[in-house]
Scaffold this motif. Structure first.
Motif, short mmCIF file in Angstrom:
data_model
loop_
_atom_site.label_atom_id
_atom_site.label_comp_id
_atom_site.label_asym_id
_atom_site.label_seq_id
_atom_site.Cartn_x
_atom_site.Cartn_y
_atom_site.Cartn_z
N THR A 61 -93.02 -47.48 46.69
CA THR A 61 -92.81 -48.35 48.03
C THR A 61 -93.56 -48.57 49.00
N GLU A 62 -93.77 -49.46 49.21
CA GLU A 62 -94.67 -49.81 50.74
C GLU A 62 -93.67 -48.89 52.04
N LYS A 63 -92.39 -49.00 51.93
CA LYS A 63 -91.81 -47.86 52.98
C LYS A 63 -91.57 -46.90 52.90
N VAL A 64 -91.98 -45.88 51.98
CA VAL A 64 -92.54 -44.61 51.98
C VAL A 64 -93.73 -44.65 52.46
N THR A 65 -93.91 -43.82 53.33
CA THR A 65 -95.91 -43.63 53.45
C THR A 65 -96.31 -42.72 53.47
N VAL A 66 -95.41 -41.59 52.59
CA VAL A 66 -95.15 -39.61 52.95
C VAL A 66 -95.75 -39.30 51.39
N GLN A 67 -96.19 -38.89 50.92
CA GLN A 67 -96.63 -37.95 50.17
C GLN A 67 -95.15 -38.07 49.67
N PRO A 68 -95.36 -37.42 48.37
CA PRO A 68 -93.17 -36.92 47.24
C PRO A 68 -93.64 -35.13 48.29
N GLY A 203 -90.39 -39.76 59.96
CA GLY A 203 -89.85 -40.04 60.59
C GLY A 203 -88.18 -41.06 59.98
N SER A 204 -89.43 -42.29 59.34
CA SER A 204 -88.39 -43.39 59.21
C SER A 204 -87.67 -43.09 58.19
N VAL A 205 -88.40 -42.11 57.30
CA VAL A 205 -87.88 -41.22 55.37
C VAL A 205 -86.57 -41.14 55.89
N LEU A 206 -86.52 -39.90 57.26
CA LEU A 206 -85.75 -39.02 57.04
C LEU A 206 -84.05 -40.46 57.64
N LYS A 207 -84.63 -41.54 58.30
CA LYS A 207 -83.25 -41.99 58.80
C LYS A 207 -83.06 -42.59 57.70
N GLY A 208 -83.58 -42.93 56.74
CA GLY A 208 -83.15 -44.12 55.01
C GLY A 208 -82.43 -42.84 54.66
N LEU A 209 -82.75 -41.39 55.30
CA LEU A 209 -82.09 -40.21 54.40
C LEU A 209 -80.64 -40.64 54.14
N SER A 210 -80.76 -39.81 56.20
CA SER A 210 -79.17 -40.13 56.17
C SER A 210 -79.23 -41.30 56.34
N GLN A 211 -79.21 -42.64 56.41
CA GLN A 211 -78.79 -43.51 56.14
C GLN A 211 -77.49 -43.53 54.06
N GLY A 212 -78.84 -43.65 53.39
CA GLY A 212 -78.62 -43.70 52.67
C GLY A 212 -77.35 -42.32 51.99
N ARG A 213 -77.14 -41.29 52.34
CA ARG A 213 -75.94 -40.35 52.13
C ARG A 213 -74.62 -40.97 52.39
N LEU A 240 -79.15 -49.32 52.90
CA LEU A 240 -79.68 -49.04 54.28
C LEU A 240 -81.00 -48.00 54.05
N SER A 241 -81.69 -47.70 52.69
CA SER A 241 -82.70 -46.87 52.65
C SER A 241 -83.60 -46.84 52.07
N PRO A 242 -85.37 -46.79 52.01
CA PRO A 242 -86.12 -46.84 51.43
C PRO A 242 -86.12 -45.94 50.16
N LEU A 243 -85.29 -44.52 49.69
CA LEU A 243 -85.19 -43.75 48.94
C LEU A 243 -84.33 -43.98 47.70
N ASP A 244 -84.50 -43.96 46.84
CA ASP A 244 -83.96 -44.62 46.12
C ASP A 244 -82.77 -43.87 45.60
N MET A 245 -81.73 -44.21 44.37
CA MET A 245 -80.31 -43.01 44.05
C MET A 245 -80.04 -42.10 43.45
N ARG A 246 -81.11 -42.70 42.96
CA ARG A 246 -81.95 -41.44 41.85
C ARG A 246 -82.06 -39.92 43.25
N PHE A 247 -82.76 -40.47 44.27
CA PHE A 247 -83.15 -38.98 45.26
C PHE A 247 -82.03 -38.61 45.47
N HIS A 248 -80.87 -39.82 46.14
CA HIS A 248 -79.91 -39.29 47.13
C HIS A 248 -78.35 -38.21 46.96
N VAL A 249 -78.33 -38.89 44.59
CA VAL A 249 -77.14 -38.47 43.97
C VAL A 249 -77.46 -36.95 44.17
N ARG A 250 -78.87 -36.77 43.03
CA ARG A 250 -79.16 -35.00 42.78
C ARG A 250 -78.67 -34.89 44.64
#
Length: 274
Positions: A61-68, A203-213, A240-250
């Motif tokens: 997505t536009e909010k995720v600017t890092v490589q996988p 950085g922004s992805v890590l913030k989303g990781l913590s909030q998404g959890r 609260l997270s640019p990462l999707d549910m699948r990412f967080h559930v795993r």
């Protein structure tokens, strides 16, 4: 398991062939794997297969600017033997197929990124710096050629970093600052002479990781039995997270915060007891 581990033993020709096969498979399977439900590709037989699949499913997505990248905890959720995961990751790391990064989340989080993706991420950063025409970009080439190909650990000392960079040219302290400012290095708090290797723009992805959890756990904790069918949970959108549910559930299953229960109707995801 011994057979799989033996197959991953370092070999230049095997590595080249594996890289070529990996790139071809990833290109062909991108669309198909993105559409697969999590329950349909929940477990894998080996680490490289899991990494390839999770890479293609990484949120784009536009909010995720890092490589996988893939979290080590996600691999733990998808393979039964954690020792197998650790051994195969170590072999792939030695073969320079991937790099492992200690994430600055306040927890024992590690990201796994294919080496080609990491190089691409560095080149994106260099392109932006080059466009601004503010800094000498030679140090980034030295970093790619002499540092990350030689130092495979998650961290590096100041003197060793200086020495490796010197293989490319005359190094100044300002060059180290450039690498830090670009997000390639993070100075360790407990030892100012040590640096963590880092993924730029994460950085922004890590913030989303913590909030998404927290958000996923909150969704389940509000349920009467603190559980949901996986297929239903996966459809929920996170605010609260640019990462999707699948990412967080795993991630949450692999880290032990959630557990799964197999039923005739499908997998149930449940909050693990403290």
């Amino acid at each position: 398991m011994n057979k799989k581990f033996t197959e991953l033993e370092p070999s230049t020709s095997r590595k080249r062939r594996r890289d070529e096969e990996s790139e071809a498979e990833l290109d062909n399977d991108d669309d198909d794997s993105q559409s697969l439900a999590l329950e349909e590709n929940f477990t894998f037989s080996d680490t490289l297969m899991a990494l390839r699949m999770m890479r293609t499913q990484f949120p784009r997505t536009e909010k995720v600017t890092v490589q996988p990248f893939v979290l080590r905890s996600q691999l733990y959720s998808s393979l039964k033997d954690r020792t197998q995961v650790d051994m195969e990751l170590e072999s792939l790391r030695r073969d320079r197929v991937l790099r492992i990064f200690k994430l600055n989340t306040g927890q024992d989080d590690h990201a796994v990124m294919f080496m080609d993706d990491y190089i691409n991420q560095i080149e994106r950063v260099v392109k932006r710096i080059e466009d601004k025409k503010q800094d000498d970009i030679r140090v980034f080439e030295w970093f790619k050629i002499h540092v990350i190909q030689s130092k495979l650990d998650t961290s590096i000392g100041h003197q060793e970093l200086f020495s490796l960079l010197s293989s490319g040219g005359k190094v100044k302290e300002e060059h180290i600052s450039q690498l830090i400012n670009a997000g390639l290095l993070i100075r360790q708090l407990i030892d100012q002479n040590m640096y963590w290797f880092s993924i730029p723009n994460i950085g922004s992805v890590l913030k989303g990781l913590s909030q998404g959890r927290k958000e996923v756990l909150s969704i389940l904790n509000r349920r009467k039995y603190k559980e949901m069918m996986l297929v239903s949970l996966e459809k929920k959108r996170l605010r609260l997270s640019p990462l999707d549910m699948r990412f967080h559930v795993r991630d949450l299953i692999g880290s032990g915060h959630l557990k799964t229960i197999q039923t005739p109707s499908g997998l149930i995801v449940k909050v693990a007891k403290d």
